[in-house]
Design an enzyme around this catalytic site. Structure first.
Site, PDB file in Angstrom:
ATOM      1  N   CYS A   1       1.196  -1.316   0.006  1.00 20.14           N
ATOM      2  CA  CYS A   1      -0.176  -0.122  -0.341  1.00 20.14           C
ATOM      3  C   CYS A   1       0.499   1.249   0.190  1.00 20.14           C
ATOM      4  CB  CYS A   1      -0.954   0.159   1.088  1.00 20.14           C
ATOM      5  SG  CYS A   1      -1.873   1.289   1.547  1.00 20.14           S
TER       6      CYS A   1
ATOM      7  N   CYS B   1       2.911  21.686   6.328  1.00 15.58           N
ATOM      8  CA  CYS B   1       2.471  20.142   6.426  1.00 15.58           C
ATOM      9  C   CYS B   1       4.041  19.870   5.270  1.00 15.58           C
ATOM     10  CB  CYS B   1       1.358  19.853   5.302  1.00 15.58           C
ATOM     11  SG  CYS B   1       0.768  20.382   3.961  1.00 15.58           S
TER      12      CYS B   1
END
Ligand code: SAH
Length: 454
Positions: free
Chosen positions: A79, A410
């Site tokens: 993933c 971020c």
């Protein structure tokens, strides 16, 4: 020694790159190895060989590092969501601190500032309130959902992500059962045919309210009452809607939203402030850490009640409303109109009157307001997406000369770049504090304080 593609080498991992990958050396030749951890002895196959470095595929951990931990998620390697789940949580935090400091030093050229210790989480799993699952087909033709493998659009099947809430699985089981029973086809990116593209799920941790939004390549879904009936059995459901996205694009959400059942939004709260959140609006994914992040931003803003504050990239007004409790006036700017609608509603439901919101690009609204209307700021807060602030915006901030700038970021690389511009224009980086909002992943949030030099 000259290495070639497909060579198999054994090496020790000595360092960790910015994306969380392991870095080792074989006879002085640098090899990047995804999923390997500092201290591991690994056997890798060289997949790509450049002059001075190469990329290895992890074949075997010959001797496991003491920094390793057993990931909760069985498919973390395939993933693309988590990069460092195999690293023990305290080590993850150290990695993130090093990453932020490294970027500030190398990209920003800063040396003389205070780095506060990272604010970590108590529980680095099941912290996400939002998930967007792509829907597709397996090779054998089953309808599947999960996450894209890293850098591809191959769906790795998973209905129960270890970072998300257990409600995700209950919703996905029902959506897929509805699709199977009513012969609703998933969207196919290559042909542009099929209907269901993504399932967006949001859960209010404080409110226990659940929102489901089905993103479709069309304007409606067949037998919608069947899906409504099935999902309404989930007692926490407050909102079920479809989002229309008929473009052949990687962008998940389209502009049009139609409510199938309930409200078009859910509520949640952070600290004392309540928020209404619609599917199209940005809302921080980790509410517990968001509270810490906003408190840090508020601490850095150092408000006394007399200040005029601009909150740029304000989303649904979360930071603005936090700041408004201690400022004279707060102005928020955000590009998504629905988010500003939410922000205005949020001000109303919290009875906060000293805020005003603008829809538009921060780099257009602020210069206009400054040049035409001569607006003023004691404190400016910015919280841009990963690409950082537009140059025009930084220029305007420098012209406005606020006493303090609080930068919430971020991406510490673009943060470092933008802080350098602001510091060259007369500001000083006083301190920074990393906050871990995204356990298991390479990502880290940072709050930085700049003060105007005398
Ligand atoms: N401060 C908010 C949102 C931060 S995320 C919070 O903490 O929740 C960044 C936000 O910037 C998103 O809501 C995004 O829609 C918005 N945005 C992106 N580009 C923008 C731009 N050029 N001008 C203004 N807002 C922008």
């Amino acid at each position: 020694m000259e290495y070639q593609k497909n060579d198999i080498v054994t090496l020790e991992i000595l360092d960790c790159g910015a994306d969380g990958e392991g870095i080792g050396k074989a006879d002085g030749f640098t090899v990047f190895v995804k999923d390997a951890v500092i201290g591991d002895m690994v056997k890798v196959k060289l997949m790509k060989v450049k002059k001075h470095y190469g990329y290895g595929k992890l074949l075997e951990v010959v001797k496991a590092s003491s920094l390793r931990t057993e990931p909760k998620c069985p498919i973390t390697r395939q993933c693309g969501g988590c990069q460092i789940q195999a690293l023990s949580y305290p080590e993850q935090l150290r990695f993130k601190e090093r990453k932020v400091r490294g970027n500030l030093e190398r990209i920003g050229g800063f040396s003389d500032f205070v780095m506060e210790p990272i604010l970590g989480m108590e529980e680095p799993y099941h912290y996400r309130n939002k998930a967007q699952f792509p829907v597709g087909k397996s090779r054998d033709g089953r309808i599947i959902t999960g996450f894209y493998a890293g850098r591809t659009h191959t769906i790795i099947e998973n209905r129960d992500c270890a970072l998300g809430v257990p409600q995700n699985k209950e919703v996905l089981d029902r959506v897929i059962a509805y699709m199977e029973e009513n012969h609703v086809e998933p969207y196919d990116e290559t042909t542009g045919r099929g209907l269901v593209r993504h399932v967006l799920i949001r859960y209010g941790f404080a409110s226990k309210e659940l929102m489901v939004c089905i993103v479709v390549n069309g304007t409606k879904i067949p037998k919608e009452e069947k899906l409504v009936k099935s999902l309404r059995e989930l007692s926490e459901l407050r909102s079920l809607s479809i989002n229309v996205n008929q473009k052949q694009t990687n962008v998940i959400l389209g502009d049009e939203l139609r409510v199938l059942w309930g409200q078009g939004y859910i509520e949640d709260s952070i600290g004392e402030v309540r928020f209404q959140i619609s599917p199209l609006s940005f809302y921080q994914v980790n509410p517990l850490q968001t509270k810490r992040l906003y408190e840090k931003a508020l601490e850095y803003a150092n408000l006394t009640g007399k200040e005029t504050v601009w909150d740029l990239y304000c989303g649904i007004g979360t930071i603005s409303l936090f700041l408004a409790q201690r400022a004279k006036k707060v102005y928020g700017v955000e590009i998504i109109p629905q988010a500003i609608e939410d922000a205005r509603k949020n001000a109303r439901i919290n009875r906060i009157k000293n805020v005003e919101f603008f829809v538009g690009k921060a780099e257009e609204v602020l210069p206009q307001e400054y040049e035409k209307n001569g607006v003023y700021a004691d404190v400016i807060v910015v919280d841009p997406p990963r690409k950082g602030c537009d140059e025009k915006l930084l220029e305007t901030i420098l012209q406005m000369q606020p006493k303090r700038i609080v930068y919430v970021s971020c991406d510490s690389a673009t943060l470092a770049r933008d802080l350098r511009v602001l510091c060259n224009g007369g500001y000083e980086l006083v301190k920074g504090c990393p906050v871990d909002m995204f356990g298991g992943t390479e990502h880290v949030e940072t709050v930085a304080l700049l003060v105007k030099k005398r």
